[in-house]
Design a protein around this motif. Structure first.
Motif: not given
Ligand SMILES: Cc1cc2nc3c(=O)[nH]c(=O)nc-3n(C[C@H](O)[C@H](O)[C@H](O)COP(=O)(O)OP(=O)(O)OC[C@H]3O[C@@H](n4cnc5c(N)ncnc54)[C@H](O)[C@@H]3O)c2cc1C
Length: 465
Positions: A13, A32, A40, A59, A242, A256, A401, A442, A449
């Motif tokens: 995201n 980051e 993720g 996946v 942050v 995010d 994370n 998310s 996802g």
């Molecule tokens: C084990 C596992 C298996 C999964 N399998 C699947 C799959 O097969 N298919 C699928 O579609 N989804 C899967 N998911 C779910 C998917 O990974 C997440 O829904 C998706 O990554 C969410 O995206 P996001 O951008 O919201 O957050 P995230 O991907 O969680 O990323 C958030 C980021 O923000 C950073 N962050 C947080 N706070 C701060 C801060 N204060 N300062 C700087 N950086 C910060 C974190 O370090 C991280 O890098 C899985 C998740 C996990 C953990």
């Protein structure tokens, strides 16, 4: 730190938000916390040198189907499809297979062939317009009346608890187990509303776009997004956590992060703070990664071709294990979600495998034995193939994370209430009461996802001003 726009967090995201803002001409700074980008989408050598493991998502059905990624048209990312999207082994019977073709899937379900085609098959026939609607639940919506008719039909079945749909509409052990295995991705008690909808959406995705993996590991997708950002003049900095919004100097800030972190980093108006404090996190996961010296020795060889395998047996068993987890207890025979990327992608340095089971939020119990016992149940001799293993419980996941609060990989409970109140009830929940500050994780619609849709929606709102 200053820029036109600062994006905090580089999950799918955050990355989509950063690239969308940069493509619109904004000078973007991406910060980051971890040493690597991707959230993720990260991959790492978790077991042995040269073995590529996805730390989170593997996946990529949601990615391939997502309007956000379809619009980005990224170069250099290759999706690899396993011969079979998913399999569900059963004791003493052939495994149930989910093929790309709904008819072929239905053929394996005997008396439930018709109901599969009328539910998952109908959703698949509605195709990408229906999936777009589900990934953009708050609009803007497509104008075709047919899409609405199909969505309404999907909604009628999808609103049900998975156990209700399984017991009322399906008659075979195979059909019921298959729906339960799909619905259990929601990490909810399968007696809860909309769990049938999660199962049917995932099945429809298998039929419409498949359940592929990124060749070489999910990190390649994150790397392509960071490269795109940099090529547009954006800056990406890792290892920078942050802690307070006051550190950031930009007219636009896209976060995010999940509500708990937002509450800790910002001085928010009392009403919004109260609403955000009501947000609930879901159960956690206990994840294992293995390096193997050969493929998993499945009792039913048909399972070898599946990218994803649902372990846990019948509807009754899976429903019991998910009910236990939702009640805050550990199941002795948990539902296990297993991914064998090598079925699609031979470029990860050998046979690598991951699996997780659901556990109560913040659990500290080591689930290695019970997870491996579930695999052995359907693949006797599995343990003899293990060269090395790596385990992450909720504490380790959250340390890697901070969005994985208590091991919750969905950014918050995916219940009916939090489908419409994510993270607060609003027609534009990505917007916060702080001028120019947006949430995109998310914990915003459409939820978990690797689809990047929260990022796209937040960036579009930010660009609108
Ligand atoms: C084990 C596992 C298996 C999964 N399998 C699947 C799959 O097969 N298919 C699928 O579609 N989804 C899967 N998911 C779910 C998917 O990974 C997440 O829904 C998706 O990554 C969410 O995206 P996001 O951008 O919201 O957050 P995230 O991907 O969680 O990323 C958030 C980021 O923000 C950073 N962050 C947080 N706070 C701060 C801060 N204060 N300062 C700087 N950086 C910060 C974190 O370090 C991280 O890098 C899985 C998740 C996990 C953990």
């Amino acid at each position: 730190m200053s820029a036109d726009a600062i994006v905090v967090g580089s999950g799918p995201n955050g990355l989509v938000a950063a690239v969308t803002l940069a493509r619109a001409g904004r000078k973007v700074l991406l910060l980051e916390a971890a040493e690597g980008f991707g959230g993720g989408l990260r991959s790492a050598e978790l077991t042995l040198p040269g073995r590529v493991h996805d730390v989170g998502a593997t996946v990529m059905a949601m990615t391939l189907a997502s309007p956000a990624f379809r619009e980005l048209e990224l170069k250099g990312v290759e999706f690899a499809h396993p011969p079979v999207p998913a399999a569900h082994p059963l004791d003493g019977r052939p495994a149930v297979l989910v093929h790309r073709d709904p008819r072929r899937t239905a053929e394996g379900l005997g008396r439930d062939a018709g109901v599969w085609l009328a539910t998952a098959g109908a959703a698949a026939r509605a195709g990408l317009p229906l999936i777009d609607l589900l990934l953009k639940p708050l609009g803007p919506w497509p104008r075709q009346p047919m899409t609405f008719a199909r969505a309404a039909r999907f909604g009628l079945a999808g609103a049900l608890p998975a156990t209700t749909l399984a017991l009322r509409a399906f008659r075979t052990v195979e059909g019921r187990a298959l729906l339960a295995g799909m619905a259990a991705h929601s990490v909810l008690d399968l007696r809860s509303p909309i769990t049938a909808g999660y199962g049917l959406l995932l099945a429809a995705l298998a039929h419409v776009v498949g359940w592929p993996v990124v060749r070489g590991g999910s990190q390649r997708l994150a790397d392509a997004l960071v490269a795109e950002l940099r090529s547009l003049g954006g800056e990406a900095v890792s290892g920078h956590r942050v802690r307070r919004l006051a550190e950031l100097d930009a007219p636009t800030v896209v976060l995010d992060v999940t509500p708990r972190q937002f509450l800790a980093m910002a001085d928010l108006p009392a009403g919004y703070r109260r609403r955000l404090s009501r947000y609930r996190y879901g159960p956690g996961v206990f994840k294992l990664d293995w390096a193997l010296d050969g493929p998993v020795p499945w009792r039913d060889p048909a399972v070898a071709g599946a990218g994803t395998v649902h372990l846990g047996g019948t509807l009754e068993e899976i429903a019991l294990s998910e009910a236990e987890m939702a009640a805050g207890r550990h199941s002795p025979r948990p539902y296990v979600l297993l991914v064998q990327p090598y079925a699609a992608d031979p470029t990860r340095g050998g046979y690598t495998l991951w699996a997780y089971c659901h556990v109560p939020n913040g659990s500290r119990l080591d689930m290695t034995e019970v997870v491996e016992a579930q695999i052995e149940r359907f693949a006797p001799g599995f343990r003899e193939r293990v060269l090395a293993r790596h385990a992450m419980g909720p504490a380790e996941l959250e340390a890697a994370n901070p969005n994985l609060v208590g091991g919750d990989i969905g950014g918050g409970l995916a219940s009916l209430v939090q489908f419409v109140r994510r993270p607060v009830w609003s027609p534009a929940p990505w917007r916060t009461p702080l001028p120019g500050v947006f949430l995109c994780s998310s914990s915003t619609p459409p939820g978990p996802g690797a689809h990047g849709m929260g990022g796209l929606q937040a960036a579009r709102l930010a660009l609108r001003g």
